[in-house]
Design an enzyme around this catalytic site. Structure first.
Site, PDB file in Angstrom:
ATOM      1  N   LYS A 232     -35.658 -67.344 -32.857  1.00 13.38           N
ATOM      2  CA  LYS A 232     -34.329 -67.714 -33.360  1.00 13.38           C
ATOM      3  C   LYS A 232     -34.322 -67.688 -34.884  1.00 13.38           C
ATOM      4  O   LYS A 232     -35.135 -68.346 -35.522  1.00 13.38           O
ATOM      5  CB  LYS A 232     -33.952 -69.106 -32.848  1.00 13.38           C
ATOM      6  CG  LYS A 232     -33.851 -69.163 -31.326  1.00 13.38           C
ATOM      7  CD  LYS A 232     -33.720 -70.586 -30.823  1.00 13.38           C
ATOM      8  CE  LYS A 232     -34.943 -71.391 -31.116  1.00 13.38           C
ATOM      9  NZ  LYS A 232     -34.947 -72.725 -30.501  1.00 13.38           N
ATOM     10  N   THR A 265     -25.640 -79.395 -37.138  1.00 17.09           N
ATOM     11  CA  THR A 265     -26.469 -78.416 -36.410  1.00 17.09           C
ATOM     12  C   THR A 265     -27.662 -79.061 -35.703  1.00 17.09           C
ATOM     13  O   THR A 265     -28.497 -78.356 -35.133  1.00 17.09           O
ATOM     14  CB  THR A 265     -27.017 -77.346 -37.381  1.00 17.09           C
ATOM     15  OG1 THR A 265     -27.723 -78.031 -38.426  1.00 17.09           O
ATOM     16  CG2 THR A 265     -25.924 -76.501 -37.976  1.00 17.09           C
ATOM     17  N   GLY A 267     -29.912 -80.314 -33.062  1.00 20.40           N
ATOM     18  CA  GLY A 267     -29.977 -80.140 -31.607  1.00 20.40           C
ATOM     19  C   GLY A 267     -29.646 -78.730 -31.142  1.00 20.40           C
ATOM     20  O   GLY A 267     -29.575 -78.477 -29.932  1.00 20.40           O
ATOM     21  N   THR A 268     -29.464 -77.786 -32.076  1.00 26.08           N
ATOM     22  CA  THR A 268     -29.114 -76.422 -31.640  1.00 26.08           C
ATOM     23  C   THR A 268     -30.247 -75.780 -30.824  1.00 26.08           C
ATOM     24  O   THR A 268     -29.991 -75.087 -29.841  1.00 26.08           O
ATOM     25  CB  THR A 268     -28.787 -75.492 -32.842  1.00 26.08           C
ATOM     26  OG1 THR A 268     -29.729 -75.770 -33.862  1.00 26.08           O
ATOM     27  CG2 THR A 268     -27.403 -75.707 -33.372  1.00 26.08           C
ATOM     28  N   GLY A 269     -31.495 -76.031 -31.233  1.00 29.56           N
ATOM     29  CA  GLY A 269     -32.638 -75.418 -30.524  1.00 29.56           C
ATOM     30  C   GLY A 269     -32.732 -75.927 -29.095  1.00 29.56           C
ATOM     31  O   GLY A 269     -32.860 -75.139 -28.146  1.00 29.56           O
ATOM     32  N   CYS A 270     -32.652 -77.266 -28.945  1.00 30.08           N
ATOM     33  CA  CYS A 270     -32.738 -77.857 -27.588  1.00 30.08           C
ATOM     34  C   CYS A 270     -31.593 -77.321 -26.732  1.00 30.08           C
ATOM     35  O   CYS A 270     -31.780 -76.970 -25.559  1.00 30.08           O
ATOM     36  CB  CYS A 270     -32.586 -79.382 -27.645  1.00 30.08           C
ATOM     37  SG  CYS A 270     -33.763 -80.179 -28.733  1.00 30.08           S
TER      38      CYS A 270
END
Ligand SMILES: Cc1ncc(COP(=O)(O)OP(=O)(O)O)c(N)n1
Ligand SMILES: Cc1nc(C(=O)O)sc1CCOP(=O)(O)O
Ligand SMILES: [Mg+2]
Length: 556
Positions: A232, A265, A267-270
């Protein structure tokens, strides 16, 4: 529920003991399912008890194995909200409890490994989990416990988000976890989703600065064992787009999205990993799951960009934005049903003018005759007039539960709350339309070649319009692909197809009888609207189509 990317019986992890299909474990699964059905039929009665009894329906199910975030932007809380927003049940095994807010991580309490194991056993021994998604795994011991549990209780897919450092820069896993990922978990994973820092840490620490670095990293991580890798690039400097690299072992796909300017932003990865897991649980193929997930995160960031929660530098976003957004409005026809393409009526302003009828009368008549979906193709309308007439048509369509799409004009579709758009090869790209409309709207794309069909699918379209099957005077300079061209596109397309161009009573049957299962219907302009009575013509065409379907045993 079968996942299309690899089946239970064929998929073997590339470097390690099979996770998904030891016969001994499948027998255990089967006996658990039998026991559950016995218990359920004791409560509700067996199927033989009568048709009025309730049918038991499993819900797609993701289990998240992750840390709790007290601020609820990331971790288990984000995972549950993301899955819920996508209609997927989410159970949770908590590996650590963090004291965390929009400023950063103030404390971490690690859950003992034996208790992580107990939670895993509780969920996996009782519930039919489709996909396991991992987040914060604080120690190598937890990685081992997880791998052992997955061998005992196999699932259909494993999504590994190798969480190491929080977005605020705080460490969330012991350095030894890195070797646990590399040596044990990755070989079992269907996809691994590192961000730039995590990808760099997994590969020895060299920073990733460019898209080329990301491509190399995706390939190197793939060599550690997972079946797919998503690197990402949200933190990539000097990029106006949000670029992710998806590698499936053969091809590197560059997935581009718009970068949303917002502080929210966290928590975008989870969320990205959970959405991938949720889409896989629903049955999507991997690339499609990744694209849906990317579109969801982008839409969530967009709709939450001005939200104010907490006083720190990085806020959470709203996973449940669809409940509020007028673009995902309550009461809209729910998600696309390909059977709606059966008799697709496309309006034409010049024909309506010629026959002295309003667009609403035309739409009403087509629905009365049995049209199953309507497209407003108003090439000459002024924007304001178009929005007003589209709103009036939408009311008619909603009352008959017929979806309404807008030709070319995504702005008009957004303004009137239509169910979606149809775009051609020179209109707004389907990918951009998807970003603007979100995942809940229908997007159709005109395709004349298999390559265009492949792209439409990869861009997140719902269906393809393929033509001109026959010459037409309705669309100037239109290239005719013929029945052979239609068949080639249908065979190549992963999406349902509607045929268009020069189709009427005389040839509709031959089109429907080409014998390709994803050809779902015909789209017609002049044979409906360049006629005196639209309802009568629609009725006649419907009867021809029904007849063709009953001859070829196609479902209607
Ligand atoms: C169902 C359906 N299929 C194809 C088209 C053609 O779209 P496009 O190529 O964008 O051409 P215009 O309709 O915009 O002239 C369509 N409208 N509907
Ligand atoms: C709008 C349109 N698109 C086409 C394509 O080939 O993509 S053919 C077409 C016109 C279809 O009108 P009729 O039913 O009157 O032939
Ligand atoms: Mg167009």
């Amino acid at each position: 529920m079968a996942l299309p990317f690899q089946t239970l019986s064929t998929r073997i992890p590339r470097n390690t003991t099979p996770l998904h299909s030891p016969p001994r474990v499948n027998r255990a699964l089967a006996s658990r399912k039998r026991a559950a059905l016995v218990a359920a039929s004791a409560m509700y009665g067996s199927a033989a008890d009568g048709a009025h009894k309730r049918k038991l329906q499993p819900l797609p199910h993701v289990l998240t194995v992750a840390g709790s975030d007290s601020g609820a932007g990331a971790g288990v809380q984000a995972d549950i909200k993301a899955c819920g927003a996508l209609g997927v049940f989410c159970s949770s095994v908590v590996t650590a409890v963090t004291a965390q807010n929009t400023v950063g991580v103030q404390g971490v309490h690690v859950v003992p490994e034996s208790f992580v194991e107990e939670q895993l056993r509780s969920v996996l021994s009782d519930m039919d989990v489709d996909v396991v998604k991992t987040g914060m795994l604080p120690s190598i011991g937890v990685v081992k416990v997880l791998c052992d549990s997955l061998r005992k209780f196999p699932v259909k897919a494993l999504v590994v988000d190798p969480v190491m450092v929080s977005t605020s820069g705080d460490t969330l896993s012991a350095p030894s976890t890195l070797s646990g990922y590399r040596d044990q978990l990755f070989a079992m994973a269907d996809i691994v989703t590192p961000n730039l820092k995590e990808a760099s840490a997994l590969l020895g620490g060299a920073p990733l600065k460019t898209v080329y670095d990301m491509r190399d990293a995706a390939k190197s991580i793939y060599n550690l064992g997972p079946r797919h890798v998503l690197v990402k690039g949200g933190d990539l400097s000097d990029s106006s787009d949000a670029i992710d690299i998806f590698f499936d072992g053969q091809t590197c796909h560059e997935l581009r999205g718009s970068r949303v300017k917002t502080r929210n932003t966290h928590g975008t990865g989870c969320t990205m990993a959970s959405c991938i897991a949720a889409e896989l649980a629903k049955g999507s193929a991997m690339l499609q799951a990744v694209q849906e997930a990317k579109a969801f995160v982008e839409s969530a960031l967009h709709y939450s960009k001005d939200m104010a929660i907490g006083n720190g530098p990085q806020g959470p976003f709203d996973h449940l934005f669809r409940l509020k957004s007028p673009h995902y409005n309550v009461g809209a026809t729910p998600r696309f049903n390909p059977d709606d393409l059966f008799l697709y009526a496309v309006t034409d302003s010049r024909m309506n003018k010629k026959w002295g009828r309003s667009i609403t009368d035309a739409v009403q008549a087509a629905i009365e005759g049995g049209a199953t979906i309507i497209q407003l193709r108003e090439k000459e309308a002024e924007t304001r007039e178009f929005i007003e007439s589209a709103k009036a048509c939408l009311e008619i369509c909603r009352s008959s539960r017929v979806p309404l799409l807008i030709n070319d004009r995504v702005d008009v579709a957004l303004a009137c709350g239509a169910d979606g758009v149809h775009v051609g090869q020179s209109d707004m790209p389907a990918r951009t339309a998807r970003e603007l409309l979100g995942p809940g709207k229908i997007i159709g794309v005109s395709c004349k070649t298999p390559a265009q069909a492949e792209k439409a699918w990869a861009d997140g379209a719902d269906y393809i319009g393929c033509g001109g099957v026959f010459p037409t005077t309705t669309k100037e300079d239109n290239i005719t692909v013929g029945m052979e061209g239609l068949k080639a596109v249908c065979l190549a397309s992963k999406l349902p197809v509607v045929a268009i161009g020069g189709i009427g009573i005389a040839n509709a049957r031959s089109v429907m009888e080409i014998g390709v299962p994803n050809l779902k219907g015909i789209a017609i302009v002049s044979a409906l609207f360049d006629r005196e009575c639209v309802a009568t013509e629609t009725r006649k065409l419907r009867s021809v189509l029904m007849d063709a379907c009953s001859r070829t045993n196609l479902s209607v």
